[in-house]
Scaffold this motif. Structure first.
Motif, PDB file in Angstrom:
ATOM      1  N   LYS A  48       1.975 -13.773 -12.842  1.00  0.00           N
ATOM      2  CA  LYS A  48       1.594 -13.611 -11.247  1.00  0.00           C
ATOM      3  C   LYS A  48       2.870 -13.678 -10.549  1.00  0.00           C
ATOM      4  N   ARG A  49       3.664 -14.709 -10.772  1.00  0.00           N
ATOM      5  CA  ARG A  49       5.092 -15.112 -10.186  1.00  0.00           C
ATOM      6  C   ARG A  49       6.028 -14.184 -10.313  1.00  0.00           C
ATOM      7  N   TYR A  50       5.988 -13.533 -11.544  1.00  0.00           N
ATOM      8  CA  TYR A  50       7.217 -12.298 -11.895  1.00  0.00           C
ATOM      9  C   TYR A  50       6.839 -11.252 -11.039  1.00  0.00           C
ATOM     10  N   GLU A  51       5.651 -10.555 -10.930  1.00  0.00           N
ATOM     11  CA  GLU A  51       5.165  -9.571 -10.319  1.00  0.00           C
ATOM     12  C   GLU A  51       5.368  -9.603  -8.686  1.00  0.00           C
ATOM     13  N   GLN A  52       5.101 -10.748  -8.232  1.00  0.00           N
ATOM     14  CA  GLN A  52       5.481 -11.045  -6.820  1.00  0.00           C
ATOM     15  C   GLN A  52       6.985 -11.101  -6.661  1.00  0.00           C
ATOM     16  N   ALA A  53       7.608 -11.684  -7.565  1.00  0.00           N
ATOM     17  CA  ALA A  53       9.276 -11.660  -7.277  1.00  0.00           C
ATOM     18  C   ALA A  53       9.800  -9.957  -7.362  1.00  0.00           C
ATOM     19  N   LYS A  54       9.049  -9.265  -8.259  1.00  0.00           N
ATOM     20  CA  LYS A  54       9.445  -7.710  -8.453  1.00  0.00           C
ATOM     21  C   LYS A  54       9.035  -7.222  -6.881  1.00  0.00           C
ATOM     22  N   ARG A  55       8.173  -7.544  -6.570  1.00  0.00           N
ATOM     23  CA  ARG A  55       7.660  -7.001  -5.157  1.00  0.00           C
ATOM     24  C   ARG A  55       8.325  -7.102  -4.135  1.00  0.00           C
ATOM     25  N   ASP A  56       8.945  -8.414  -4.089  1.00  0.00           N
ATOM     26  CA  ASP A  56       9.729  -8.889  -3.065  1.00  0.00           C
ATOM     27  C   ASP A  56      11.212  -8.481  -3.204  1.00  0.00           C
ATOM     28  N   ARG A  57      11.686  -8.239  -4.398  1.00  0.00           N
ATOM     29  CA  ARG A  57      13.057  -7.815  -4.530  1.00  0.00           C
ATOM     30  C   ARG A  57      12.920  -5.919  -4.046  1.00  0.00           C
ATOM     31  N   GLU A  58      11.874  -5.464  -4.505  1.00  0.00           N
ATOM     32  CA  GLU A  58      11.689  -3.967  -3.890  1.00  0.00           C
ATOM     33  C   GLU A  58      11.689  -4.016  -2.318  1.00  0.00           C
TER      34      GLU A  58
END
Length: 83
Positions: A48-58
């Protein structure tokens, strides 16, 4: 940082207790900073945190590309805030 926080854990200890470490990351949203000789080596986080970090990076990449002035202001403000 997650609601439950983060924990430092030696790589050897993490390896010996991997099932429990993964369960804490997944179920309790604990971030683990894995260390060797007291130096950070890697971070284990929930999917969950990894997916959020990917969205934040985008989002950050989009802002940097399309609004470079805003990106510059944001990063300058972060540096000032951390100091």
């Amino acid at each position: 940082m997650s609601e439950s926080g983060s924990r430092e854990l030696g790589v050897s200890e993490a390896r010996a207790n991997m099932t429990e470490v993964i369960a804490e990351a997944r179920l309790l949203d604990v971030d683990f900073v894995l260390t060797r000789r007291d130096k950070p080596q890697a971070v284990l986080i929930s999917v969950k945190r990894y997916e959020q970090a990917k969205r934040d990076r985008e989002l950050v990449d989009y802002i940097q590309t399309n609004w470079p002035d805003i990106y510059t202001d944001m990063t300058r403000n972060l540096k000032d805030h951390r100091a």
